[in-house]
Design a protein around this motif. Structure first.
Motif, mmCIF file in Angstrom:
data_model
loop_
_atom_site.group_PDB
_atom_site.id
_atom_site.type_symbol
_atom_site.label_atom_id
_atom_site.label_comp_id
_atom_site.label_asym_id
_atom_site.label_seq_id
_atom_site.Cartn_x
_atom_site.Cartn_y
_atom_site.Cartn_z
ATOM 1 N N VAL A 37 38.190 41.079 39.884
ATOM 2 C CA VAL A 37 39.338 41.990 39.805
ATOM 3 C C VAL A 37 38.848 43.432 39.769
ATOM 4 N N THR A 41 39.662 46.030 42.688
ATOM 5 C CA THR A 41 40.401 47.230 42.289
ATOM 6 C C THR A 41 39.650 48.471 42.744
ATOM 7 N N GLU A 44 40.137 49.157 46.417
ATOM 8 C CA GLU A 44 41.413 49.833 46.678
ATOM 9 C C GLU A 44 41.334 51.311 46.309
ATOM 10 N N VAL A 116 45.183 41.140 42.490
ATOM 11 C CA VAL A 116 45.119 42.538 42.917
ATOM 12 C C VAL A 116 46.142 42.793 44.026
ATOM 13 N N ASP A 117 46.283 41.878 44.967
ATOM 14 C CA ASP A 117 47.295 42.029 46.022
ATOM 15 C C ASP A 117 48.698 42.134 45.419
ATOM 16 N N TRP A 119 49.531 43.231 42.429
ATOM 17 C CA TRP A 119 49.675 44.553 41.823
ATOM 18 C C TRP A 119 49.817 45.641 42.878
ATOM 19 N N ARG A 126 50.591 49.534 41.501
ATOM 20 C CA ARG A 126 49.766 50.218 42.501
ATOM 21 C C ARG A 126 49.410 51.627 42.011
ATOM 22 N N ILE A 129 46.566 51.467 39.572
ATOM 23 C CA ILE A 129 45.290 51.203 40.230
ATOM 24 C C ILE A 129 44.771 52.446 40.940
ATOM 25 N N GLN A 151 45.410 43.804 33.145
ATOM 26 C CA GLN A 151 44.471 44.840 33.569
ATOM 27 C C GLN A 151 44.834 46.086 32.764
#
Length: 157
Positions: A37, A41, A44, A116-117, A119, A126, A129, A151
């Protein structure tokens, strides 16, 4: 807010429903899921020019405790079963002197990439992140009769 520090906590819990077997995650599996994760993250974040997040022992502890609480009481929320908030959990875990905190939670995704996708598909999550001012991260992961992810993000004064 009476606390002059800035608190960012997205109070939107992304929930994905799925039928799962009641198989507790092994310590090595949980550790590899949490690491994945963080890695994903940071991928991204790199896409938008944010520096990578550094893993925080205290935020990992806070996130893991929250994921365990959600698993034990079968809920997906930012408020703990005992009424705790991200602020309370982070400080109780030793993340003190913070100036910014944020949290993402989700239930259901079976892999780190799916979490993660999920979020990244939620505007509030998003934003957490991709918040370049956040410097630290902690991840909680529990797999029992469901899968629960937390997270937690922060930056210190």
């Amino acid at each position: 807010m009476s606390d002059p520090r800035y608190l960012t906590a997205v109070l939107v819990g992304a929930v994905a429903s799925t039928t799962l077997l009641a198989v507790p995650a092994s310590a090595s599996t949980a550790s590899s899921m949490r690491a994945a994760v963080i890695r994903l993250t940071n991928v991204e974040r790199a896409k938008v020019g944010c520096p990578p997040l550094r893993s925080s022992t205290a935020l990992n502890r806070a996130a893991q405790r929250h994921s365990s609480d959600m698993a034990e009481h079968d809920f997906i929320e930012h408020t703990g079963s005992n009424g705790s908030t991200l602020t309370h959990r982070a400080e109780a875990a030793g993340y003190t002197g913070w100036k910014t905190l944020a949290e993402n939670v989700v239930g259901g995704p079976e892999t780190a990439a799916e979490a993660v996708d999920s979020w990244m598909d939620s505007p509030g999550h998003r934003a957490n992140i991709l918040n370049c001012s956040l410097k630290h991260v902690g991840v909680g992961y529990v797999k029992t009769s469901g899968i629960y992810w937390t997270q937690d993000f922060g930056d210190l004064n």
